[in-house]
Design an enzyme around this catalytic site. Structure first.
Site, PDB file in Angstrom:
ATOM      1  N   GLU A   9      -7.134   4.725   7.200  1.00 31.02           N
ATOM      2  CA  GLU A   9      -6.903   6.143   6.880  1.00 31.02           C
ATOM      3  C   GLU A   9      -8.095   6.726   6.117  1.00 31.02           C
ATOM      4  O   GLU A   9      -8.378   7.918   6.213  1.00 31.02           O
ATOM      5  CB  GLU A   9      -5.592   6.293   6.086  1.00 31.02           C
ATOM      6  CG  GLU A   9      -4.381   6.058   6.983  1.00 31.02           C
ATOM      7  CD  GLU A   9      -3.117   5.624   6.262  1.00 31.02           C
ATOM      8  OE1 GLU A   9      -3.038   5.730   5.030  1.00 31.02           O
ATOM      9  OE2 GLU A   9      -2.188   5.161   6.970  1.00 31.02           O
TER      10      GLU A   9
ATOM     11  N   SER B 221       3.118  -1.895  10.323  1.00 37.82           N
ATOM     12  CA  SER B 221       4.571  -1.884  10.558  1.00 37.82           C
ATOM     13  C   SER B 221       5.226  -3.233  10.263  1.00 37.82           C
ATOM     14  O   SER B 221       6.232  -3.581  10.885  1.00 37.82           O
ATOM     15  CB  SER B 221       4.887  -1.411  11.987  1.00 37.82           C
ATOM     16  OG  SER B 221       4.417  -0.091  12.170  1.00 37.82           O
TER      17      SER B 221
ATOM     18  N   ASN C 266       0.873  -1.176   0.000  1.00 37.60           N
ATOM     19  CA  ASN C 266       0.000   0.000   0.000  1.00 37.60           C
ATOM     20  C   ASN C 266       0.910   1.226   0.000  1.00 37.60           C
ATOM     21  O   ASN C 266       1.485   1.570   1.027  1.00 37.60           O
ATOM     22  CB  ASN C 266      -0.899   0.008   1.241  1.00 37.60           C
ATOM     23  CG  ASN C 266      -1.697   1.295   1.344  1.00 37.60           C
ATOM     24  OD1 ASN C 266      -1.859   2.003   0.351  1.00 37.60           O
ATOM     25  ND2 ASN C 266      -2.209   1.593   2.533  1.00 37.60           N
ATOM     26  N   TRP C 267       1.031   1.830  -1.150  1.00 34.18           N
ATOM     27  CA  TRP C 267       1.937   2.983  -1.264  1.00 34.18           C
ATOM     28  C   TRP C 267       1.358   4.253  -0.658  1.00 34.18           C
ATOM     29  O   TRP C 267       2.037   5.255  -0.539  1.00 34.18           O
ATOM     30  CB  TRP C 267       2.288   3.229  -2.736  1.00 34.18           C
ATOM     31  CG  TRP C 267       3.344   2.310  -3.264  1.00 34.18           C
ATOM     32  CD1 TRP C 267       3.901   1.235  -2.623  1.00 34.18           C
ATOM     33  CD2 TRP C 267       3.995   2.395  -4.541  1.00 34.18           C
ATOM     34  NE1 TRP C 267       4.848   0.648  -3.423  1.00 34.18           N
ATOM     35  CE2 TRP C 267       4.932   1.344  -4.603  1.00 34.18           C
ATOM     36  CE3 TRP C 267       3.862   3.256  -5.634  1.00 34.18           C
ATOM     37  CZ2 TRP C 267       5.736   1.130  -5.717  1.00 34.18           C
ATOM     38  CZ3 TRP C 267       4.664   3.037  -6.748  1.00 34.18           C
ATOM     39  CH2 TRP C 267       5.597   1.984  -6.782  1.00 34.18           C
ATOM     40  N   LYS C 268       0.068   4.250  -0.355  1.00 36.98           N
ATOM     41  CA  LYS C 268      -0.606   5.446   0.172  1.00 36.98           C
ATOM     42  C   LYS C 268      -0.370   6.618  -0.800  1.00 36.98           C
ATOM     43  O   LYS C 268      -0.364   6.403  -2.006  1.00 36.98           O
ATOM     44  CB  LYS C 268      -0.112   5.772   1.577  1.00 36.98           C
ATOM     45  CG  LYS C 268      -0.065   4.561   2.496  1.00 36.98           C
ATOM     46  CD  LYS C 268       0.179   4.947   3.917  1.00 36.98           C
ATOM     47  CE  LYS C 268       0.484   3.720   4.740  1.00 36.98           C
ATOM     48  NZ  LYS C 268       0.072   3.855   6.100  1.00 36.98           N
TER      49      LYS C 268
ATOM     50  N   GLY D  50       1.991   2.509  10.483  1.00 37.46           N
ATOM     51  CA  GLY D  50       2.894   3.651  10.317  1.00 37.46           C
ATOM     52  C   GLY D  50       3.543   4.122  11.608  1.00 37.46           C
ATOM     53  O   GLY D  50       4.138   5.193  11.652  1.00 37.46           O
TER      54      GLY D  50
ATOM     55  N   GLY E 174       2.824  -0.971   4.208  1.00 37.98           N
ATOM     56  CA  GLY E 174       2.920   0.440   3.821  1.00 37.98           C
ATOM     57  C   GLY E 174       4.366   0.847   3.633  1.00 37.98           C
ATOM     58  O   GLY E 174       4.966   0.619   2.587  1.00 37.98           O
ATOM     59  N   GLY E 175       4.952   1.427   4.665  1.00 40.58           N
ATOM     60  CA  GLY E 175       6.296   2.009   4.591  1.00 40.58           C
ATOM     61  C   GLY E 175       7.339   1.112   3.940  1.00 40.58           C
ATOM     62  O   GLY E 175       8.076   1.561   3.047  1.00 40.58           O
TER      63      GLY E 175
ATOM     64  N   GLU F 210      -5.616  -4.883  10.251  1.00 43.49           N
ATOM     65  CA  GLU F 210      -4.637  -3.817  10.467  1.00 43.49           C
ATOM     66  C   GLU F 210      -4.989  -3.049  11.743  1.00 43.49           C
ATOM     67  O   GLU F 210      -5.823  -2.125  11.705  1.00 43.49           O
ATOM     68  CB  GLU F 210      -4.653  -2.852   9.277  1.00 43.49           C
ATOM     69  CG  GLU F 210      -4.232  -3.486   7.975  1.00 43.49           C
ATOM     70  CD  GLU F 210      -3.555  -2.471   7.066  1.00 43.49           C
ATOM     71  OE1 GLU F 210      -2.433  -2.742   6.641  1.00 43.49           O
ATOM     72  OE2 GLU F 210      -4.146  -1.408   6.814  1.00 43.49           O
TER      73      GLU F 210
HETATM   74  C1  PEP Z   1      -0.798   0.302   5.679  1.00 43.65           C
HETATM   75  O1  PEP Z   1      -0.750   1.413   5.200  1.00 43.65           O
HETATM   76  O2  PEP Z   1      -1.725  -0.442   5.392  1.00 43.65           O
HETATM   77  C2  PEP Z   1       0.266  -0.123   6.586  1.00 43.65           C
HETATM   78  C3  PEP Z   1       0.169  -1.281   7.175  1.00 43.65           C
HETATM   79  O3  PEP Z   1       1.304   0.765   6.757  1.00 43.65           O
HETATM   80  P1  PEP Z   1       2.703   0.469   7.524  1.00 43.65           P
HETATM   81  O4  PEP Z   1       3.214  -0.841   6.993  1.00 43.65           O
HETATM   82  O5  PEP Z   1       3.564   1.617   7.150  1.00 43.65           O
HETATM   83  O6  PEP Z   1       2.387   0.385   8.985  1.00 43.65           O
END
Ligand code: PEP
Length: 258
Positions: free
Chosen positions: A101, A216, A13-15, A176, A237-238, A170
Site C-alpha cells: 500500500e 487475507s 498490521n492495523w493499517k 484485503g 491485516g483485517g 504478500e
Molecule cells: C496486510 O495489510 O498486510 C494484509 C495482509 O492485510 P489482510 O490480512 O487484510 O489481507
C-alpha cells in the site's frame, strides 16, 4: 514453520484503523485472551498515534509493538515523517517497511532499502514486504519480480544484520481481498525467497531468516498456511483488528511441528 532454525512471528498490521482509545480497548480484551505458556513472537504494528497506548498496555507482556513505516532519514525537514529512532524511543520493537500500500503511493525499492537500513541502525526489527500483482502472477513473472524486490531491499546490508530482518511475502492480489493464496502457492514463493537469501548470504543465514505470509490470512486458513515448511508466520491485516481472531491465529502458530 521450522522452530528449530528460526522464529515464528505473528504480526498485526492495523493499517489506518483504530484510535488511541480503541487501541486501549483492544489491548485490554486481547490480554485477557492471550494463550498461556510459551508461544511465538507477536508483533502488533499500529498507526503512529496509537503507539503510546499500545506500548503502555503491553508493557508487562512479550508482545512487541511496531510502526507501519519509518523514514530513511535520521532527522530534518521531512514534514509528516517519523524517524526510526523516534519509533524506538516511543517503545517500538518492529517496523513494517515496503508494504504494497505504501509502494502504491510511490515508495521505490531504493527507498525500501534505505528504510530497512535506518531501522537496523536503530535496532528496530524491519518487517520487509514483497509481493507480486495479479498481472505479474498471470504473466508468469512472480519469481523474477520477487527476486528483484528481495535483492534490492537487502542490497548492501551486512550479513550479520540480515538475521534481524523479517521478510513478509504478500501477494498484492490477496491483500484485503479475501482471496488467500493456497498453502502451496504461498510456500512456493516463500521457499523461493529463502533460495534468493541463500544465494546472497549463504545457507546458514537463509535457514535462520523468518519469512511470513500475508494476504487475507485469518483464523480459518492460518493453520494450513503455517504448516508449510517455509512459512514462519503471518502478517495479518483485517483479522488482526478483532482480538478473538488474532488470538486464534497465534494459537495456530503454536501448533506442533516436526
Ligand atoms: C496486510 O495489510 O498486510 C494484509 C495482509 O492485510 P489482510 O490480512 O487484510 O489481507
Amino acid at each position: 514453520m521450522n522452530r528449530k532454525y528460526r522464529k515464528t512471528v505473528i504480526a498485526a498490521n492495523w493499517k489506518m484503523n483504530k484510535t488511541p482509545t480503541e487501541t486501549k480497548a483492544f489491548m485490554t480484551e486481547f490480554k485477557g485472551l492471550m494463550p498461556k505458556g510459551r508461544w511465538c513472537d507477536v508483533a502488533i504494528c499500529v498507526p503512529a498515534v496509537c503507539i503510546p497506548a499500545a506500548v503502555r498496555a503491553m508493557r508487562e507482556t512479550r508482545v512487541g509493538i511496531g510502526g507501519e513505516n519509518c523514514s530513511a532519514h535520521a532527522s530534518g525537514a521531512f514534514t509528516g515523517e517519523i524517524a526510526a529512532n523516534m519509533l524506538v524511543d516511543a517503545g517500538c520493537k518492529y517496523v513494517i517497511i515496503g508494504h504494497s500500500e505504501r509502494r502504491a503511493m510511490g515508495e521505490t525499492d531504493a527507498e525500501v532499502n534505505a528504510k530497512v537500513k535506518a531501522a537496523l541502525l536503530n535496532e528496530l526489527i524491519p518487517i520487509m514486504c514483497v509481493g507480486e500483482s495479479l498481472a505479474q502472477r498471470e504473466a508468469g513473472i512472480t519469481e523474477e519480480w520477487i527476486t528483484m524486490q528481495v535483492k534490492a531491499g537487502l542490497a548492501g546490508i551486512p550479513e550479520e544484520k540480515i538475521r534481524k530482518i523479517v521478510i513478509a511475502y504478500e501477494p498484492i492480489w490477496a491483500i484485503g481481498t479475501g482471496k488467500v493464496a493456497t498453502p502451496e502457492q504461498a510456500e512456493e514463493v516463500c521457499e523461493h525467497i529463502r533460495t534468493v537469501i541463500r544465494k546472497m548470504f549463504g545457507a546458514k543465514i537463509a535457514r535462520a531468516t523468518s519469512i511470513l505470509y500475508g494476504g487475507s490470512m485469518n483464523e480459518k486458513n492460518a493453520y494450513e498456511l503455517l504448516a508449510q515448511p517455509d512459512i514462519d508466520g503471518g502478517l495479518i491485516g483485517g483479522a488482526s483488528l478483532v482480538p478473538e481472531k488474532f488470538v486464534q491465529i497465534i494459537e495456530a502458530a503454536n501448533q506442533p511441528t516436526n
